[in-house]
Motif scaffolding. Structure first.
Motif, PDB file in Angstrom:
ATOM      1  N   VAL A 141      49.715  10.524  35.813  1.00  0.00           N
ATOM      2  CA  VAL A 141      50.660   9.599  35.179  1.00  0.00           C
ATOM      3  C   VAL A 141      51.974   9.570  35.964  1.00  0.00           C
ATOM      4  O   VAL A 141      52.539   8.496  36.206  1.00  0.00           O
ATOM      5  CB  VAL A 141      50.889   9.982  33.702  1.00  0.00           C
ATOM      6  N   ASP A 142      52.455  10.741  36.380  1.00  0.00           N
ATOM      7  CA  ASP A 142      53.691  10.790  37.170  1.00  0.00           C
ATOM      8  C   ASP A 142      53.528  10.025  38.485  1.00  0.00           C
ATOM      9  O   ASP A 142      54.414   9.264  38.892  1.00  0.00           O
ATOM     10  CB  ASP A 142      54.087  12.244  37.475  1.00  0.00           C
ATOM     11  N   GLN A 143      52.380  10.200  39.156  1.00  0.00           N
ATOM     12  CA  GLN A 143      52.129   9.497  40.415  1.00  0.00           C
ATOM     13  C   GLN A 143      52.026   7.996  40.179  1.00  0.00           C
ATOM     14  O   GLN A 143      52.552   7.203  40.950  1.00  0.00           O
ATOM     15  CB  GLN A 143      50.850  10.025  41.087  1.00  0.00           C
ATOM     16  N   ALA A 144      51.359   7.602  39.094  1.00  0.00           N
ATOM     17  CA  ALA A 144      51.236   6.173  38.772  1.00  0.00           C
ATOM     18  C   ALA A 144      52.615   5.574  38.487  1.00  0.00           C
ATOM     19  O   ALA A 144      52.916   4.463  38.937  1.00  0.00           O
ATOM     20  CB  ALA A 144      50.303   5.975  37.586  1.00  0.00           C
ATOM     21  N   ALA A 145      53.449   6.310  37.770  1.00  0.00           N
ATOM     22  CA  ALA A 145      54.800   5.826  37.477  1.00  0.00           C
ATOM     23  C   ALA A 145      55.614   5.701  38.764  1.00  0.00           C
ATOM     24  O   ALA A 145      56.339   4.712  38.967  1.00  0.00           O
ATOM     25  CB  ALA A 145      55.499   6.756  36.498  1.00  0.00           C
ATOM     26  N   LYS A 146      55.463   6.673  39.666  1.00  0.00           N
ATOM     27  CA  LYS A 146      56.168   6.611  40.953  1.00  0.00           C
ATOM     28  C   LYS A 146      55.674   5.431  41.773  1.00  0.00           C
ATOM     29  O   LYS A 146      56.473   4.688  42.351  1.00  0.00           O
ATOM     30  CB  LYS A 146      55.962   7.914  41.724  1.00  0.00           C
ATOM     31  N   ASP A 147      54.362   5.222  41.821  1.00  0.00           N
ATOM     32  CA  ASP A 147      53.800   4.086  42.564  1.00  0.00           C
ATOM     33  C   ASP A 147      54.266   2.758  41.976  1.00  0.00           C
ATOM     34  O   ASP A 147      54.592   1.824  42.712  1.00  0.00           O
ATOM     35  CB  ASP A 147      52.269   4.144  42.555  1.00  0.00           C
ATOM     36  N   LEU A 148      54.315   2.683  40.649  1.00  0.00           N
ATOM     37  CA  LEU A 148      54.782   1.465  39.997  1.00  0.00           C
ATOM     38  C   LEU A 148      56.251   1.208  40.330  1.00  0.00           C
ATOM     39  O   LEU A 148      56.636   0.083  40.648  1.00  0.00           O
ATOM     40  CB  LEU A 148      54.582   1.561  38.486  1.00  0.00           C
ATOM     41  N   GLN A 149      57.065   2.260  40.300  1.00  0.00           N
ATOM     42  CA  GLN A 149      58.487   2.104  40.633  1.00  0.00           C
ATOM     43  C   GLN A 149      58.645   1.668  42.089  1.00  0.00           C
ATOM     44  O   GLN A 149      59.464   0.800  42.393  1.00  0.00           O
ATOM     45  CB  GLN A 149      59.252   3.410  40.386  1.00  0.00           C
ATOM     46  N   ASP A 150      57.843   2.232  42.994  1.00  0.00           N
ATOM     47  CA  ASP A 150      57.892   1.819  44.407  1.00  0.00           C
ATOM     48  C   ASP A 150      57.521   0.342  44.555  1.00  0.00           C
ATOM     49  O   ASP A 150      58.151  -0.393  45.320  1.00  0.00           O
ATOM     50  CB  ASP A 150      56.955   2.680  45.259  1.00  0.00           C
ATOM     51  N   SER A 151      56.522  -0.098  43.797  1.00  0.00           N
ATOM     52  CA  SER A 151      56.116  -1.507  43.835  1.00  0.00           C
ATOM     53  C   SER A 151      57.216  -2.414  43.300  1.00  0.00           C
ATOM     54  O   SER A 151      57.495  -3.476  43.867  1.00  0.00           O
ATOM     55  CB  SER A 151      54.835  -1.719  43.029  1.00  0.00           C
ATOM     56  N   VAL A 152      57.842  -1.992  42.213  1.00  0.00           N
ATOM     57  CA  VAL A 152      58.939  -2.771  41.636  1.00  0.00           C
ATOM     58  C   VAL A 152      60.098  -2.857  42.628  1.00  0.00           C
ATOM     59  O   VAL A 152      60.679  -3.928  42.834  1.00  0.00           O
ATOM     60  CB  VAL A 152      59.402  -2.164  40.285  1.00  0.00           C
ATOM     61  N   ASP A 153      60.419  -1.750  43.271  1.00  0.00           N
ATOM     62  CA  ASP A 153      61.502  -1.750  44.261  1.00  0.00           C
ATOM     63  C   ASP A 153      61.179  -2.673  45.438  1.00  0.00           C
ATOM     64  O   ASP A 153      62.035  -3.427  45.902  1.00  0.00           O
ATOM     65  CB  ASP A 153      61.763  -0.326  44.776  1.00  0.00           C
TER      66      ASP A 153
END
Length: 120
Positions: free
Chosen positions: A22-34
């Motif tokens: 979940v932490d990795q998915a949240a980080k990947d999602l934040q990277d995509s949003v950025d």
């Protein structure tokens, strides 16, 4: 108790792996949003620059046309017909687009005047 301990350890491992996922998915999602935000901002900047350049070129062309029309107005007022013809020829060579646009506008104005006079 060993079975309970094993089950407890397995559950803790699954929870830890799930939290990590979940932490990795949240980080990947934040990277995509950025990345999306950066791309959107770059697109906006490019569009603003392109529109600004287009407006600047259009304003420059209109300014040149106005200056040429002012020159033509002065020439008509101050010169004789032969000189006027030479000046118009020079204008057409220097700025063919402006000359063609002016001729088009003049033709349109004459056509409108003649059509209005015919129907009155």
């Amino acid at each position: 108790m060993t079975t309970t301990s094993n089950v407890k350890n397995k559950v803790e491992n699954v929870v830890d792996e799930t939290e990590s996922t979940v932490d990795q998915a949240a980080k990947d999602l934040q990277d995509s949003v950025d990345a999306f935000a950066r791309t959107a901002q770059e697109t906006v900047d490019t569009t603003v620059n392109t529109v600004g350049d287009t407006v600047s070129r259009t304003a420059s062309s209109l300014s040149a046309a106005a200056a040429n029309l002012a020159d033509a107005s002065e020439a008509i007022r101050d010169n004789e017909i032969g000189q006027l013809g030479r000046d118009i020829s020079k204008l057409a060579r220097r700025n063919p687009v402006v000359f063609a646009g002016g001729a088009l506008l003049l033709g349109y104005a004459i056509a409108r005047t003649l059509s209005d006079a015919r129907y009155k």
